[in-house]
Design a protein around this motif. Structure first.
Motif, PDB file in Angstrom:
ATOM      1  N   GLU A  24      12.271  44.346   0.757  1.00  0.00           N
ATOM      2  CA  GLU A  24      13.662  44.007   0.441  1.00  0.00           C
ATOM      3  C   GLU A  24      13.780  42.544   0.024  1.00  0.00           C
ATOM      4  O   GLU A  24      14.545  42.200  -0.882  1.00  0.00           O
TER       5      GLU A  24
ATOM      6  N   GLU B 184       9.510  47.482   5.175  1.00  0.00           N
ATOM      7  CA  GLU B 184      10.706  47.696   4.361  1.00  0.00           C
ATOM      8  C   GLU B 184      11.465  46.387   4.143  1.00  0.00           C
ATOM      9  O   GLU B 184      11.972  46.117   3.045  1.00  0.00           O
ATOM     10  N   LYS B 185      11.533  45.560   5.194  1.00  0.00           N
ATOM     11  CA  LYS B 185      12.248  44.287   5.072  1.00  0.00           C
ATOM     12  C   LYS B 185      11.499  43.331   4.151  1.00  0.00           C
ATOM     13  O   LYS B 185      12.122  42.589   3.375  1.00  0.00           O
TER      14      LYS B 185
END
Length: 229
Positions: free
Chosen positions: A204, A200-201
């Motif tokens: 992002e 997810e990071k």
């Protein structure tokens, strides 16, 4: 003024000048730390035989790579690493400071990502060919250094992939194996910054990964680092 006020208040309460001086000094130090501006450290790897860029030149480079009229980051230090042993001809330690954002600002990741977008890639400026990378990771890295390093490393991986896959202009196209080995060499050097990042990071920082081949290579590199390969 605030430090002087702290001294006066402490002295009135305790009638002890030594304690008042100590309290004022501690308060002044905390005040100074709270006003510390956001800054990062990086390494400029120069491929040119002679290096002559100054702090002003670095500032000019940052302005030239920015779409905004005002300059947000300023170079506050450059120092040639005389002990560098690597593929580049010169390694130069540089420090960059934001003009207004404080070090502990909760929104600091936004200008850091913006800076990384300016720094990523292989640059040619004033007859100097160079790439800017994060400093070698160590146990003493703070959150700002980790954020800066992880953003810059991921963006470099994408940039190297796009150059090698021929997605940019007339760049030479490499095979999947060649691209993987090039990216693995880079992660062997700087992969510690992204080793613990969640998927997810990564998304992002990079945004949606449109090229599935790059996504597969990135996943394979990440899995290899997590296994300690």
């Amino acid at each position: 003024m605030e430090t002087l006020l702290s001294y006066g208040v402490t002295y009135l309460i305790t009638n002890n000048s030594t304690l008042a001086t100590l309290a004022a000094a501690v308060y002044g130090l905390l005040l100074k730390q709270s006003a510390k501006r956001l800054s990062v450290r990086a390494i400029l790897l120069c491929q040119s035989p002679e290096y002559s860029l100054t702090q002003s030149d670095i500032d000019e480079f940052l302005c030239s790579s920015s779409t905004r009229a005002n300059r947000e980051w300023t170079c506050t230090r450059t120092s040639i690493d005389e002990h560098y042993e690597g593929p580049a001809m010169r390694a130069v330690q540089i420090s960059l400071e934001h003009e207004s954002m404080l070090y502990d600002d909760s929104l600091r990741e936004l200008p850091i990502r913006d800076l990384c977008n300016k720094l990523v890639g292989l640059h040619m400026f004033k007859e100097h060919r160079f790439r800017i990378v994060p400093e070698q990771a160590s146990e003493g890295l703070d959150d700002v250094s980790r954020t800066f390093g992880s953003c810059l490393v991921l963006m470099h991986l994408r940039d190297i992939y796009e150059r090698c896959s021929g997605n940019d202009s007339d760049d030479e196209r490499y095979s999947d194996d060649d691209i993987f080995h090039l990216l693995r060499r880079f992660t062997n050097e700087y992969g510690v910054y992204i080793k613990s990042l969640s998927d997810e990071k990564v998304l992002e920082i990079l945004g949606p990964i449109a090229d599935p081949r790059f996504g597969r290579i990135l996943n394979e590199l990440s899995n290899g680092m997590r296994r300690g390969l």
